[in-house]
Design a protein around this motif. Structure first.
Motif, PDB file in Angstrom:
ATOM      1  N   PHE A  42      46.169  27.891  32.638  1.00 21.37           N
ATOM      2  CA  PHE A  42      47.609  28.070  32.848  1.00 21.37           C
ATOM      3  C   PHE A  42      48.419  27.468  31.706  1.00 21.37           C
ATOM      4  O   PHE A  42      49.454  28.024  31.293  1.00 21.37           O
ATOM      5  N   LEU A  43      47.938  26.326  31.175  1.00 17.18           N
ATOM      6  CA  LEU A  43      48.662  25.659  30.095  1.00 17.18           C
ATOM      7  C   LEU A  43      48.297  26.191  28.716  1.00 17.18           C
ATOM      8  O   LEU A  43      49.028  25.943  27.741  1.00 17.18           O
ATOM      9  N   ALA A  44      47.170  26.916  28.615  1.00 15.28           N
ATOM     10  CA  ALA A  44      46.711  27.388  27.299  1.00 15.28           C
ATOM     11  C   ALA A  44      47.679  28.407  26.696  1.00 15.28           C
ATOM     12  O   ALA A  44      47.949  28.380  25.485  1.00 15.28           O
ATOM     13  N   GLY A  45      48.211  29.312  27.537  1.00 13.28           N
ATOM     14  CA  GLY A  45      49.133  30.323  27.025  1.00 13.28           C
ATOM     15  C   GLY A  45      50.370  29.727  26.383  1.00 13.28           C
ATOM     16  O   GLY A  45      50.661  29.981  25.197  1.00 13.28           O
ATOM     17  N   PRO A  46      51.143  28.892  27.112  1.00  9.92           N
ATOM     18  CA  PRO A  46      52.318  28.256  26.503  1.00  9.92           C
ATOM     19  C   PRO A  46      51.985  27.388  25.301  1.00  9.92           C
ATOM     20  O   PRO A  46      52.838  27.152  24.439  1.00  9.92           O
ATOM     21  N   SER A  52      42.640  36.249  24.767  1.00 15.98           N
ATOM     22  CA  SER A  52      41.200  36.259  25.032  1.00 15.98           C
ATOM     23  C   SER A  52      40.695  34.864  25.370  1.00 15.98           C
ATOM     24  O   SER A  52      39.824  34.695  26.240  1.00 15.98           O
ATOM     25  N   VAL A  53      41.246  33.832  24.717  1.00 22.24           N
ATOM     26  CA  VAL A  53      40.842  32.455  25.022  1.00 22.24           C
ATOM     27  C   VAL A  53      41.266  32.087  26.440  1.00 22.24           C
ATOM     28  O   VAL A  53      40.495  31.521  27.222  1.00 22.24           O
ATOM     29  N   THR A  54      42.510  32.419  26.761  1.00 23.95           N
ATOM     30  CA  THR A  54      43.014  32.124  28.106  1.00 23.95           C
ATOM     31  C   THR A  54      42.193  32.836  29.171  1.00 23.95           C
ATOM     32  O   THR A  54      41.809  32.252  30.184  1.00 23.95           O
ATOM     33  N   SER A  55      41.909  34.121  28.912  1.00 28.28           N
ATOM     34  CA  SER A  55      41.103  34.879  29.866  1.00 28.28           C
ATOM     35  C   SER A  55      39.706  34.292  30.006  1.00 28.28           C
ATOM     36  O   SER A  55      39.138  34.237  31.112  1.00 28.28           O
ATOM     37  N   GLY A  56      39.140  33.842  28.884  1.00 28.08           N
ATOM     38  CA  GLY A  56      37.810  33.238  28.924  1.00 28.08           C
ATOM     39  C   GLY A  56      37.778  31.995  29.793  1.00 28.08           C
ATOM     40  O   GLY A  56      36.831  31.779  30.554  1.00 28.08           O
ATOM     41  N   ILE A  57      38.832  31.184  29.676  1.00 25.64           N
ATOM     42  CA  ILE A  57      38.913  29.976  30.508  1.00 25.64           C
ATOM     43  C   ILE A  57      39.006  30.359  31.978  1.00 25.64           C
ATOM     44  O   ILE A  57      38.343  29.767  32.846  1.00 25.64           O
TER      45      ILE A  57
END
Length: 453
Positions: A42-46, A52-57
């Motif tokens: 949730f915090l990776a995007g902002p 792709s990284v956010t989705s991977g997490i």
């Protein structure tokens, strides 16, 4: 002088002592890891991470959250041909992920994993209570042969009629009758009796109780598989298997509701896609139906409520064996106890002092505490604590002798004193006079009378 038991049940205390912290539960750790990954995603995007990284997490968080309940859902389906809530939640999470909604999938997996983790933790607490019961009795016993020789044997080698030795500080291995010796036995873990019970020849002792002072020779009246401790373990195990009314309702509800939701989701996808030709849109809508209809809140609320209530009761020394018994407390209007003094704190306190003749209250406390200061009996410790709390100076004592199962005697300033029960005074043929009526009145209201003569 009287002492009133002012403790929680011995079993509750032992169960709490062996209960592992919540974080030591494997299911709780997996659920927490899923929640941490969800928060990171949730915090990776902002924070500037790529999609792709956010989705991977989120994918990893979903897999971690599904770790236990998805496997359980498929196992129930294969073995019992039942579509359970576990399978429904797993299908909803996987469907959301396949459609690219990995954030929603991770959220759903995390929320339901909380329910599963807390339910497992609740069952662990009851299993710990069973372990505590099983550990009350020693595993190795000193058996006495017919010629009087001692041999160390395993508990399961003790048969009915065997004689065994229970030394001071040891637990009683199995039920039996005292042949030789006198002692005080702590029965709080089995019977709830707050004060150690005096035992002598002919008295019955129970498996799992603790011998306090003198040595006892006991003839076994039960084996390790049918003694008191074993029967209690059986009762606790049966109680653990009993589900609460709310939980049983939820199970019955899910057996019909879960398949209906899955069927509804499939029908939405097939009918909508066939009528419009837009299969992707209707697949998303079908997933939405499954996710929205999944009874996540209902499923989570029951184990969370059980854990919170049983945990709170446990911290106060009350061991509740299962959800069904917890729910029945809400309907209880009358509580019947078998005898006065059943609910205690397992720490006797001095409540009343009745001096006679020309001795005042502080002198009486000084004599009693002086004689009892070298004793380890719970009532002796209570008298010593009281003397310290009121600032009484203790006299010098000589010729102290512990009277196992009865009291103690000593000499103070050339005068011999005996401190103990009214029965001890009768055995010593000491006339209690009017104080005997006081003793009877105190015992009738649940107090333990200690007489100084």
């Amino acid at each position: 002088m009287t002492g009133t038991p002012s403790a929680d049940s011995g079993l509750a205390r032992r169960a709490l002592e062996v209960a592992k912290p919540m974080w030591e539960s494997r299911e709780v750790r997996w659920s927490a890891a899923s929640g941490i990954l969800l928060a990171i995603g949730f915090l990776a995007g902002p924070a500037g991470a790529t999609g792709s990284v956010t989705s991977g997490i989120y994918v990893v968080g979903t897999v971690v959250g599904l770790r236990f309940f998805a496997l359980e859902g498929f196992e129930v389906l294969i073995r019992h041909k039942v579509v359970g809530i576990e399978l429904l939640m797993a299908v909803a999470a996987v469907t959301a992920g396949v459609l690219g909604l990995w954030g929603e999938a991770a959220t759903l997996a995390f929320l339901y994993s909380i329910s599963e983790a807390l339910e497992e933790f609740t069952e662990d607490r009851t299993r710990n209570a069973i372990r505590a019961l099983m550990d009350l009795a020693p595993k190795r016993v000193t058996r006495l042969a017919s010629n009087g020789e001692e041999e160390i044997v395993e508990l399961d080698q003790i048969d009915v009629g065997d004689r065994f030795l229970v030394r001071p500080g040891q637990g009683v291995a199995t039920d039996g009758v005292v042949d030789e010796g006198n002692s005080a036995v702590d029965e709080s873990a089995v019977t709830g009796e707050s004060i150690p019970v005096e035992k002598g020849p002919g008295d019955q002792v129970f498996a799992g109780t603790l011998n306090a002072s003198g040595a006892l020779v006991v003839t076994a009246s039960a084996t390790s598989v049918d003694n008191t401790s074993a029967k209690i373990v059986q009762l606790v195990t049966e109680a653990q298997q009993q589900k609460g009314h709310s939980e049983r309702f939820m199970r019955r509800f899910s057996r019909r509701y879960s398949p209906a939701v899955l069927v509804a989701g499939v029908l939405v996808a097939i009918i909508g896609g066939a009528l419009t030709g837009d299969w992707e849109t209707w697949a998303v809508r079908a997933a939405t139906v499954i996710v929205a209809a999944a009874p996540c809140a209902l499923v989570i609320s029951i184990p969370v409520t059980y854990v919170a209530a049983m945990g709170s009761a446990g911290r106060r020394g009350v061991l509740i064996k299962g959800g069904v018994h917890l729910e029945e407390l809400a309907a209880m209007r009358v509580l019947a106890l078998d005898k006065t003094g059943t609910l205690t704190r397992a720490q006797p306190t001095v409540t009343e002092i009745h001096p006679v003749a020309d001795i005042d209250e502080r002198q009486l406390v000084a004599v009693a505490a002086g004689v009892e200061r070298r004793s380890e009996h719970p009532l002796a410790l209570a008298i010593s604590r009281y003397a310290h709390s009121v600032g009484v100076d203790l006299p010098e004592v000589s010729a102290f002798r512990s009277l196992v199962g009865a009291g103690a005697e000593a000499t103070i300033n050339g005068t011999d004193y005996v401190v103990g029960s009214a029965r001890l005074m009768e055995e010593r043929r000491i006339d209690l006079g009017d104080i005997s009526r006081v003793v009877e009145a105190l015992q009738a209201q649940g107090d333990t009378a200690v007489v100084i003569a």
